[in-house]
Structure formats: C-alpha cells, structure tokens
Design a protein around this motif. Sequence first.
Motif, PDB file in Angstrom:
ATOM      1  N   THR A   1    -129.041  33.182  10.085  1.00  0.00           N
ATOM      2  CA  THR A   1    -128.449  33.061   8.758  1.00  0.00           C
ATOM      3  C   THR A   1    -127.678  34.321   8.374  1.00  0.00           C
ATOM      4  O   THR A   1    -128.080  35.427   8.719  1.00  0.00           O
ATOM      5  CB  THR A   1    -129.514  32.748   7.677  1.00  0.00           C
ATOM      6  OG1 THR A   1    -128.876  32.663   6.390  1.00  0.00           O
ATOM      7  CG2 THR A   1    -130.604  33.802   7.619  1.00  0.00           C
TER       8      THR A   1
ATOM      9  N   ASP B   1    -118.689  37.239  10.212  1.00  0.00           N
ATOM     10  CA  ASP B   1    -118.154  36.573  11.397  1.00  0.00           C
ATOM     11  C   ASP B   1    -118.712  37.155  12.687  1.00  0.00           C
ATOM     12  O   ASP B   1    -118.999  36.411  13.633  1.00  0.00           O
ATOM     13  CB  ASP B   1    -116.622  36.668  11.430  1.00  0.00           C
ATOM     14  CG  ASP B   1    -115.945  35.894  10.312  1.00  0.00           C
ATOM     15  OD1 ASP B   1    -116.641  35.171   9.560  1.00  0.00           O
ATOM     16  OD2 ASP B   1    -114.712  36.006  10.189  1.00  0.00           O
TER      17      ASP B   1
ATOM     18  N   ILE C   1    -122.119  35.677  13.499  1.00  0.00           N
ATOM     19  CA  ILE C   1    -121.994  34.265  13.865  1.00  0.00           C
ATOM     20  C   ILE C   1    -121.433  34.132  15.282  1.00  0.00           C
ATOM     21  O   ILE C   1    -121.954  33.378  16.110  1.00  0.00           O
ATOM     22  CB  ILE C   1    -121.103  33.516  12.849  1.00  0.00           C
ATOM     23  CG1 ILE C   1    -121.742  33.540  11.451  1.00  0.00           C
ATOM     24  CG2 ILE C   1    -120.824  32.094  13.305  1.00  0.00           C
ATOM     25  CD1 ILE C   1    -123.112  32.910  11.375  1.00  0.00           C
TER      26      ILE C   1
ATOM     27  N   LEU D   1    -127.776  27.307  12.803  1.00  0.00           N
ATOM     28  CA  LEU D   1    -126.889  28.382  12.376  1.00  0.00           C
ATOM     29  C   LEU D   1    -126.339  28.109  10.979  1.00  0.00           C
ATOM     30  O   LEU D   1    -125.587  27.162  10.781  1.00  0.00           O
ATOM     31  CB  LEU D   1    -125.744  28.506  13.380  1.00  0.00           C
ATOM     32  CG  LEU D   1    -124.718  29.599  13.173  1.00  0.00           C
ATOM     33  CD1 LEU D   1    -125.342  30.970  13.310  1.00  0.00           C
ATOM     34  CD2 LEU D   1    -123.606  29.445  14.189  1.00  0.00           C
TER      35      LEU D   1
ATOM     36  N   ARG E   1    -123.863  29.470   8.568  1.00  0.00           N
ATOM     37  CA  ARG E   1    -122.734  30.378   8.729  1.00  0.00           C
ATOM     38  C   ARG E   1    -122.196  30.957   7.427  1.00  0.00           C
ATOM     39  O   ARG E   1    -121.355  31.847   7.452  1.00  0.00           O
ATOM     40  CB  ARG E   1    -121.599  29.686   9.483  1.00  0.00           C
ATOM     41  CG  ARG E   1    -120.958  28.539   8.726  1.00  0.00           C
ATOM     42  CD  ARG E   1    -119.784  27.960   9.508  1.00  0.00           C
ATOM     43  NE  ARG E   1    -119.182  26.845   8.830  1.00  0.00           N
ATOM     44  CZ  ARG E   1    -118.243  26.957   7.887  1.00  0.00           C
ATOM     45  NH1 ARG E   1    -117.808  28.140   7.527  1.00  0.00           N
ATOM     46  NH2 ARG E   1    -117.752  25.885   7.301  1.00  0.00           N
TER      47      ARG E   1
ATOM     48  N   SER F   1    -118.544  32.474   6.797  1.00  0.00           N
ATOM     49  CA  SER F   1    -117.944  32.820   8.083  1.00  0.00           C
ATOM     50  C   SER F   1    -117.203  31.621   8.648  1.00  0.00           C
ATOM     51  O   SER F   1    -117.541  30.475   8.381  1.00  0.00           O
ATOM     52  CB  SER F   1    -119.019  33.272   9.070  1.00  0.00           C
ATOM     53  OG  SER F   1    -119.647  34.441   8.605  1.00  0.00           O
TER      54      SER F   1
ATOM     55  N   ILE G   1    -115.824  29.576  12.018  1.00  0.00           N
ATOM     56  CA  ILE G   1    -116.006  29.332  13.435  1.00  0.00           C
ATOM     57  C   ILE G   1    -114.882  28.399  13.874  1.00  0.00           C
ATOM     58  O   ILE G   1    -114.632  27.388  13.248  1.00  0.00           O
ATOM     59  CB  ILE G   1    -117.357  28.666  13.734  1.00  0.00           C
ATOM     60  CG1 ILE G   1    -118.498  29.551  13.274  1.00  0.00           C
ATOM     61  CG2 ILE G   1    -117.485  28.348  15.212  1.00  0.00           C
ATOM     62  CD1 ILE G   1    -119.851  28.922  13.425  1.00  0.00           C
TER      63      ILE G   1
ATOM     64  N   ILE H   1    -124.748  23.620  13.244  1.00  0.00           N
ATOM     65  CA  ILE H   1    -124.021  24.594  12.429  1.00  0.00           C
ATOM     66  C   ILE H   1    -123.717  23.980  11.068  1.00  0.00           C
ATOM     67  O   ILE H   1    -123.215  22.856  10.986  1.00  0.00           O
ATOM     68  CB  ILE H   1    -122.698  25.015  13.110  1.00  0.00           C
ATOM     69  CG1 ILE H   1    -122.993  25.622  14.492  1.00  0.00           C
ATOM     70  CG2 ILE H   1    -121.913  25.983  12.229  1.00  0.00           C
ATOM     71  CD1 ILE H   1    -121.765  25.870  15.339  1.00  0.00           C
TER      72      ILE H   1
END
Length: 171
Positions: free
Chosen positions: A6, A13, A16, A38, A40, A43, A45, A67
């Motif tokens: 977390t 970023d 992650i 996850l 994020r 952030s 991805i 995610i």
Amino acid sequence: MIVFVTVGSTRFDALIEAAISEPVLTTLRDLGYARLILQRGNSIIEPEESNREGCYSIQRYGVDIEIWKFKPSIQAEFEQADLIISHAGSGTILDVLRLGKPLVVVPNPTLLDNHQEELASALQTLGHLKATSIQNLSSTIASFEPRDLVPFPPFDGSKFSNLIDEEMGFI
C-alpha cells in the motif's frame, strides 16, 4: 501466502513499480507468496486496464497480482496479509503494528522534510519493523525474518488520561 502493498492516499510510483518488478516478484514467489494485493493510490501503472471499480488482475513471474486504486477501508487486506509492504506513513504503520503483522516500510524520499525516514528508522531501531529503500527492497524481503520483530505495545489510553489529569492538577 499473501502480500499486501500500500501507498496510502499518496503517489509513490517508485514503490509501486518496485513491487511488481521481476526481482521483487521472484523473491516473493521463491519465499512462497503466491498472491500480491496492490493498493496503488494515486500512482500510475502502465498499461492501466482497470474495470469500472478501478481494479484489475495480472499474473507476473508466478505471482497473481490484484491492483486497485482506493477502497473505503483496507482493514480486511491488512488482516488477511501474511506480509505488508508499505510507504512509511504513520497511520498505516500504526494500523499494521497494532495488528501484529510483519511490516516492511519504504520511506518516500520525495516528501518534504523526509519525516517518513525518521519514523521508519526509529521504529526499526526499536525492532518493530524493517525499513528499506526502493533499491534494496528485494534483498530486504529475502533476508527479512518476521520472528525477529519486537511486538508493538498495545494501545494504553490511560497514559494520555493520566497526563491530562496531572496537567489539570487532579493528581
């Protein structure tokens, strides 16, 4: 076994990206972790293939990864995880330590005044968690021994109450 990663409500970023990198995932897989959840935060991805709820699943290096951006509560994830990897936010750290879960924290060095580093270092010195950097995340996970952690003391509300009573002259 399950790992929960977390970053809270922030954007981190680098953490992650490291969490879903080949070195970290193969280390986790080799240690018996089959699933990584996850959170994020803000952030990004790439490529982001989320469904309507902002959640999606992928599989990399033998680890199933779920995610998502945010949920109203991450308490269930804390409770089901066998290992938690987190930014070094004080709220997250306290929530996890109070549950007695193994915790690896990665302070975000881009934050002003680097307060996360100070908190992580102090709690690591006391033996309550393991602190590391993005660069050392995989090797820290590989050498991490949760049995060596010192249990975090339970909350004692009487200490604050006694302090107020003393300041007010009641005791």
